[in-house]
Design an enzyme around this catalytic site. Structure first.
Site, mmCIF file in Angstrom:
data_model
loop_
_atom_site.group_PDB
_atom_site.id
_atom_site.type_symbol
_atom_site.label_atom_id
_atom_site.label_comp_id
_atom_site.label_asym_id
_atom_site.label_seq_id
_atom_site.Cartn_x
_atom_site.Cartn_y
_atom_site.Cartn_z
ATOM 1 N N HIS A 1 0.806 -1.213 0.000
ATOM 2 C CA HIS A 1 0.000 0.000 0.000
ATOM 3 C C HIS A 1 0.844 1.269 0.000
ATOM 4 O O HIS A 1 0.348 2.333 -0.398
ATOM 5 C CB HIS A 1 -0.945 0.012 1.209
ATOM 6 C CG HIS A 1 -2.132 -0.882 1.044
ATOM 7 N ND1 HIS A 1 -2.076 -2.236 1.256
ATOM 8 C CD2 HIS A 1 -3.414 -0.614 0.683
ATOM 9 C CE1 HIS A 1 -3.278 -2.761 1.036
ATOM 10 N NE2 HIS A 1 -4.092 -1.802 0.686
ATOM 11 N N GLY A 2 2.054 1.197 0.450
ATOM 12 C CA GLY A 2 2.854 2.411 0.440
ATOM 13 C C GLY A 2 4.131 2.270 1.228
ATOM 14 O O GLY A 2 4.277 1.363 2.066
#
Length: 536
Positions: free
Chosen positions: A390-391
């Site tokens: 996700h990041g």
């Protein structure tokens, strides 16, 4: 180009009109051109990377299946790679000239792009060479390894390079050292995590003999860049999407009406709810002022609503748009907040990612076949990497670790135990309790830093029940829209039928549609925002 923008509502009808009057081959070429235009409008420089990924996995897929590629296939793929690199250089060339010694090393700059193209040329020659040789080892494993590693190298470089450099600097400084490690001015290409996972699964599925590769480069390029789901999913599998691209298709009346409904419902969730509550969430999570126990609770619950409505809205609009093209995409959300445990939640939330992690990571790690301890290890690794997907931030890693922990805890208490059918009251109570568990996960996900996680967790544990309120009040459109969404999903959950609304009496259905359109119109006063998952 945002789905909730004027530009998209000019772009889409134009594409649909041209599409409906074209034959199958022309439709595919039109969709490929439209997809590259759609993606290029974000930043035209990003097109090079998606073409690079396409070329790699197109040739790799053929090599895995046939152990050889034709000269025509080889030159078609490589010419697209080098052509996109030249195109990039032309559009980014400074109008006043430049001194090559002064050009900064930028992953989207004049030094890196030609380097990637040259590396691809050398690598493709290597692929041709080993495809002609008799080797003692399984060349299919070499090919799929090249596909996975090349895609992950591109993904990790653009998404995680500076994160790991920053983390290394922090560790060195904490040990009393002084470090100035080299950093790059990296721009994260939108949607790179989605199309990278999609192309990796293509190569792996061919290796597992679950699909056959396509020999048509342009059709494969459309599979990678198909614009409705390119930027934020769902992450499609080749066995589902590729046949719908390769063979002629038509649009039925049922598909068209369902498509229009999904687009409208997605716009309702995005405009009337997600964008409306964003300011309230930000007023707590982005503040430097006082925050109360009730502020944290309200902001986190609103963020749970925001991220669900924002992300599922994108999936709805993508699926609705695709239905108007005669192509079915998988359902990515299935009433996730009606889950009563973490296992059920991941069968309902971001289904394309959770099933991808299951099939290509959790099961290859061993799944649940080698004892409880290894099962818990596999769950933890899978969800940690899912969080990192996700990041590049510690809060996403903590969120992934939290998801792995609650999955392991749930499995520990339920494995080999008989499950009695709970009463309606108990089922409802479980759903509410697990929603609270889910919301703490969203606190980890939304937090701006680890220190904010610590502060907000401390407030939740030690400052309750502080009922003072500093959070910005949601606008009227949000307070009118959230109950409608809740009522809709309650009825869908109880009926077990995604098309339940078709049985509703027409006067009632017409009134609900008119009310929904009114709420969308009211929501247009909000400032349009990007979809949250564009950053992933």
């Amino acid at each position: 180009m945002l789905f909730n923008s004027i530009e998209f509502f000019i772009f889409l009808p134009t594409v649909l009109i041209l599409y409906w009057v074209s034959n199958h081959t022309t439709q595919n070429r039109l969709l490929l051109a439209a997809s590259y235009l759609f993606y290029g409008l974000w930043d035209i420089r990003f097109l090079f990377l998606i073409v690079l990924s396409t070329g790699i996995d197109y040739l790799i897929g053929l090599l895995i299946d046939r152990a050889k590629i034709t000269r025509h296939q080889y030159w078609k793929a490589t010419s697209w790679i080098f052509g996109s690199a030249i195109f990039y250089l032309l559009i980014t060339w400074p109008s006043d000239g430049f001194n090559i010694s002064q050009v900064s090393i930028n992953p989207l700059g004049l030094k890196i792009i030609p380097g990637l193209a040259l590396a691809w040329g050398l690598a493709s020659l290597f692929l041709r060479d080993i495809s002609r040789k008799e080797m003692a080892i399984d060349k299919r494993k070499i090919y799929v390894g090249i596909s996975i590693s090349s895609n992950l190298i591109i993904l990790c470089f653009f998404k995680y390079f500076n994160f790991f450099i920053d983390s290394a600097e922090e560790v060195i400084h904490s040990l009393g050292g002084d470090a100035q490690l080299y950093q790059l001015d990296i721009i994260l290409p939108v949607g790179i995590s989605f199309y990278t996972f999609q192309t990796i699964s293509y190569s792996i599925d061919i290796y597992r003999k679950q699909v056959k590769p396509t020999g048509n480069f342009l059709d494969f390029a459309l599979f990678v860049a198909y614009f409705p789901q390119l930027v934020a999913g769902p992450i499609e599998r080749a066995k589902n999407l590729l046949p719908r691209i390769l063979y002629p298709r038509s649009v039925s009346y049922e598909q068209a009406t369902r498509g229009v409904f999904l687009i409208s419902w997605g716009l309702f969730k995005k405009i009337a709810i997600a964008d409306s509550v964003a300011a309230s969430v930000n007023s707590v999570y982005n503040t430097t002022g006082a925050v109360s126990w009730l502020d944290v609770i309200l902001a986190t619950v609103l963020f749970a609503i925001q991220i669900y409505c924002d992300f599922s809205a994108y999936s709805d609009i993508a699926r609705g748009t695709s239905k108007l093209l005669g192509i079915e995409l998988m359902r990515n959300f299935n009433l996730p907040y009606f889950a009563s445990n973490p296992s059920e939640f991941w069968r309902r939330w971001h289904i394309s990612l959770s099933s991808w992690l299951r099939d290509y990571l959790y099961i290859p790690l061993g799944g649940n076949k080698h004892g409880s301890l290894k099962t818990y290890r596999n769950l933890s690794i899978t969800m940690l990497l899912g969080g990192l997907w996700h990041g590049a931030a510690w809060n996403f890693i903590l969120w992934g670790g939290y998801q792995g922990a609650i999955l392991s805890i749930h499995r520990f208490f339920t494995i080999n135990k008989k499950r009695a059918t709970p009463s309606g009251f108990i089922s409802g109570l479980k759903i509410i309790l697990f929603f609270a568990v889910t919301c703490y996960g969203w606190l980890l996900f939304r937090a701006n830093s680890v220190s904010q996680i610590i502060d907000f967790t401390s407030i939740l544990l030690f400052q309750w029940p502080d009922m003072s309120i500093h959070i910005k009040r949601p606008p009227l459109v949000a307070m009118l829209s959230i109950p409608l969404l809740f009522l809709y999903e309650i009825i869908e959950y109880k009926s077990g039928n995604i098309l339940f609304y078709l049985r509703t009496r027409r006067p009632i259905l017409g009134g609900v549609v008119a009310y929904t359109l009114l709420l969308i119109a009211m929501g247009l006063s909000n400032e349009p925002t990007q979809f949250i998952y564009f950053q992933f």
